[in-house]
Design an enzyme around this catalytic site. Structure first.
Site, PDB file in Angstrom:
ATOM      1  NE  ARG A 154      -1.976  -1.656  -3.781  1.00  0.00           N
ATOM      2  CZ  ARG A 154      -1.885  -1.904  -2.491  1.00  0.00           C
ATOM      3  NH1 ARG A 154      -2.819  -1.438  -1.676  1.00  0.00           N
ATOM      4  NH2 ARG A 154      -0.873  -2.609  -2.010  1.00  0.00           N
ATOM      5  CD  GLU A 211      -2.154   5.947  -2.562  1.00  0.00           C
ATOM      6  OE1 GLU A 211      -1.217   5.491  -1.876  1.00  0.00           O
ATOM      7  OE2 GLU A 211      -3.272   5.407  -2.639  1.00  0.00           O
ATOM      8  CG  HIS A 243      -2.505   3.741   1.174  1.00  0.00           C
ATOM      9  ND1 HIS A 243      -2.048   3.482  -0.090  1.00  0.00           N
ATOM     10  CD2 HIS A 243      -2.883   2.536   1.677  1.00  0.00           C
ATOM     11  CE1 HIS A 243      -2.136   2.189  -0.357  1.00  0.00           C
ATOM     12  NE2 HIS A 243      -2.639   1.592   0.707  1.00  0.00           N
TER      13      HIS A 243
END
Length: 324
Positions: free
Chosen positions: A237, A266, A285
């Site tokens: 994370r 993000e 991601h």
């Protein structure tokens, strides 16, 4: 009459059909306050909630008095207010096992691409810079037989250790909340404190969930303890890392390179200094982003919601005690 559920992420047709066999399904684009207000009656009657990448907090739950279960198409659930869900006896289901191997593949790809400078030199070739036999300024560093430090020896950490140990003959160091006997027996992994891992590892791979305890666990102090030749990898994370401290460590040469699949914010801002660094591999991601795995995650989430609303919480439930 079938229970009513809200779907806030598109599903493949066959999975949507499976969901519709059990429930009356209402599809919405997101869980924004505007969407909730526009569909207030639907949210008020919904017993189930399924999707990903949206915050589920106490304010939303106030609008959903009949909600019994929510199912996320992810392993992580830091965007859910677990305390608020638990207080209302709402089950939270997730998909912890489906993506393990795929995320480990992504981690290994980041290790290889940063060490061998794959992205950087590929761009140089495309830019027409390959005009003669390459010299040392194109060279990378070896991966095989280098020490891999894994912070977080869960399922994904184990899968990464397997690849590194058997595929690349890498000694494995790890730091976790407890000793992992299987990792030590299968991969000859050595448990150590975080400082020792940082000081001895050639690659530091961070695979931790985001909690109050792990937020900004990695900052200036941790990067300063790493080898100047070390490569930092994060696929857990983003907010586990103080991104400004990481940028500073790279700029000062305290660490050699970084491979990043997750970020504090993000999508990553186009103005981020990370994007101007040749020694940084930044990807959006993509840890679990294969067609096969994303389908498997969605299928698991559908099954989880069906099970939860039928009172079956033997697996994949974050807070199973609320069903007692």
């Amino acid at each position: 009459m079938k229970p009513s559920v809200i779907l806030y992420k598109a599903l493949p047709d066959d999975l949507l059909q499976r969901l519709q066999e059990h429930f009356t399904v209402h599809q919405v684009a997101n869980l924004s306050p505007q969407t909730v207000e526009q569909n207030a009656a639907i949210f008020a009657e919904a017993e189930g909630l399924l999707g990903s990448n949206e915050n589920v907090d106490a304010a939303l739950l106030e609008k959903m008095p009949k909600l019994h279960a929510t199912s996320t198409i992810s392993v992580g659930y830091d965007n859910f207010d677990v305390d608020a869900l638990t207080a209302r006896k709402i089950l939270l289901m997730h998909t912890p096992t489906v993506l393990t191997e795929t995320v480990a593949d992504t981690l290994m790809a980041l290790v290889l691409s940063t060490a061998r400078r794959v992205v950087e030199v590929a761009e140089r070739v495309k830019a027409g810079e390959w005009t003669a036999s390459i010299g040392p300024d194109w060279y990378g560093t070896d991966v095989h037989h280098k020490t891999l430090g894994i912070v977080g020896m869960g399922r994904i950490g184990m899968a990464l250790a397997q690849r590194a140990h058997f595929g690349f003959n890498m000694p494995i160091l790890y730091n976790a909340r407890r000793h992992h006997k299987e990792a030590e027996e299968r991969f000859n992994a050595r448990y150590c404190d975080l400082d020792t891992l940082l000081q001895e590892s050639d690659f530091v791979c961070l695979i931790l969930p985001l909690t109050d305890e792990t937020h900004h666990l990695f900052g200036a102090e941790q990067f300063a303890k790493m080898k100047s030749s070390a490569i930092f990898i994060n696929a857990g994370r983003g907010p586990v890392v103080d991104e400004n401290a990481l940028i500073a460590a790279l700029q000062k040469g305290e660490i050699h390179a970084a491979g990043l699949d997750v970020f504090e914010q993000e999508p990553l801002s186009v103005d981020s200094p990370l994007l101007s660094m040749a020694n940084v591999v930044a990807v959006p991601h993509i840890g679990s982003a294969t067609h096969e795995t994303r389908y498997g995650m969605a299928a698991c989430a559908v099954d989880n919601l069906i099970d939860a609303l039928q009172g079956k919480v033997e697996k994949n439930c974050v807070n199973p005690h609320v069903a007692d």
